[in-house]
Write an enzyme that holds these catalytic residues in place. Structure first.
Site, PDB file in Angstrom:
ATOM      1  N   GLY A   1      -4.796  32.702  23.206  1.00  0.00           N
ATOM      2  CA  GLY A   1      -5.364  31.747  22.076  1.00  0.00           C
ATOM      3  C   GLY A   1      -4.426  32.093  20.874  1.00  0.00           C
ATOM      4  N   GLU A  12      -5.990  21.445  38.337  1.00  0.00           N
ATOM      5  CA  GLU A  12      -6.769  20.350  38.119  1.00  0.00           C
ATOM      6  C   GLU A  12      -6.475  19.266  39.191  1.00  0.00           C
ATOM      7  OE1 GLU A  12      -6.590  18.948  34.286  1.00  0.00           O
ATOM      8  OE2 GLU A  12      -7.792  20.710  33.374  1.00  0.00           O
ATOM      9  N   GLY A  29      -7.535  15.070  19.812  1.00  0.00           N
ATOM     10  CA  GLY A  29      -6.909  14.342  21.157  1.00  0.00           C
ATOM     11  C   GLY A  29      -5.832  15.446  21.928  1.00  0.00           C
ATOM     12  N   GLY A  42      -1.686  34.537  20.364  1.00  0.00           N
ATOM     13  CA  GLY A  42      -0.187  34.495  20.792  1.00  0.00           C
ATOM     14  C   GLY A  42      -0.109  34.523  22.346  1.00  0.00           C
ATOM     15  N   GLY A  87      -3.172  23.868  25.482  1.00  0.00           N
ATOM     16  CA  GLY A  87      -2.838  24.539  26.578  1.00  0.00           C
ATOM     17  C   GLY A  87      -1.721  23.864  27.245  1.00  0.00           C
ATOM     18  N   ASP A  88      -1.908  22.591  27.436  1.00  0.00           N
ATOM     19  CA  ASP A  88      -0.917  21.794  28.175  1.00  0.00           C
ATOM     20  C   ASP A  88       0.507  21.548  27.556  1.00  0.00           C
ATOM     21  OD1 ASP A  88      -2.955  21.338  30.241  1.00  0.00           O
ATOM     22  OD2 ASP A  88      -3.367  19.407  29.185  1.00  0.00           O
ATOM     23  N   ASP A  96      -8.585  20.608  16.920  1.00  0.00           N
ATOM     24  CA  ASP A  96      -8.997  20.353  18.279  1.00  0.00           C
ATOM     25  C   ASP A  96      -8.153  20.745  19.463  1.00  0.00           C
ATOM     26  OD1 ASP A  96     -10.010  19.088  20.726  1.00  0.00           O
ATOM     27  OD2 ASP A  96      -9.496  16.958  20.150  1.00  0.00           O
ATOM     28  N   ALA A 141       0.071  21.379  18.467  1.00  0.00           N
ATOM     29  CA  ALA A 141      -1.084  20.490  19.035  1.00  0.00           C
ATOM     30  C   ALA A 141      -2.525  20.569  18.775  1.00  0.00           C
ATOM     31  CB  ALA A 141      -1.039  20.685  20.685  1.00  0.00           C
ATOM     32  N   THR A 171      -1.720  33.562  28.039  1.00  0.00           N
ATOM     33  CA  THR A 171      -1.909  33.085  26.581  1.00  0.00           C
ATOM     34  C   THR A 171      -3.133  33.876  26.266  1.00  0.00           C
ATOM     35  OG1 THR A 171      -3.080  31.178  27.456  1.00  0.00           O
ATOM     36  CG2 THR A 171      -0.820  30.818  27.120  1.00  0.00           C
TER      37      THR A 171
END
Length: 163
Positions: free
Chosen positions: A78, A14, A144, A81, A108-109, A103, A139, A76
């Site tokens: 999703g 990014e 958020g 796993g 991923g972060d 959410d 997460a 990854t």
């Protein structure tokens, strides 16, 4: 004024590729690169990185060359796993603990940060990947990005339950 040198750097696409490549060249420490969103990157960046992280779509974008050129790759999948590869061979697979996703923003972060941290702590590959999957899953249970990141205690407990 002397610029501090980091022991580790975790980055993603990014930011401009040139900026990432310059950071990779300047830091001697551990380099983790999340190659998202997928786009062309210099081969030197792939070779320099200690850990490359991609999702299954990004892995397909980069192709088999990524597995051959990178030292270590996490892919990854999703809710299914993640897998960790060294030299193109799978060395670990982990499934996340079952959660009710609210959410996925930041999941991923969170996974990337947790995997990097666990590897730097010297955890074995399967433990590190299980921890990262637990952090990413937890997460996703809150809305958020940063506010949804779990505590270390919650992450360790979820990773243990997923074992």
């Amino acid at each position: 004024y002397e610029t501090p040198v980091a022991d580790a750097l975790l980055c993603q696409l990014e930011i401009p590729v040139d900026t990432l490549a310059a950071a990779a060249r300047s830091g001697p420490g551990f380099l983790a690169a999340n190659l998202a969103p997928a786009r062309a990157v210099p081969g030197a960046l792939i070779a320099r990185a200690d850990l490359i992280i991609v999702n299954e779509t990004e892995a397909a974008f980069y192709g088999e060359g990524l597995m051959r050129e990178a030292k270590r790759v996490a892919v990854t999948y999703g809710a299914r796993g993640a897998a960790l590869f060294e030299g193109g061979a799978q060395i670990a697979f982990a499934a996340p603990p079952p959660v009710t996703a609210v959410d996925a923003t930041g999941a991923g972060d969170a996974f990337c940060a947790a995997l990097t941290l666990a590897l730097l702590e010297g955890r074995p590959a399967d433990d590190a990947l299980r921890f990262a999957c637990a952090v990413g899953a937890l997460a996703a249970t809150k809305p958020g990005a940063q506010p949804s990141f779990p505590s270390r205690e919650d992450a360790d407990a979820a990773a243990g339950a997923a074992a």
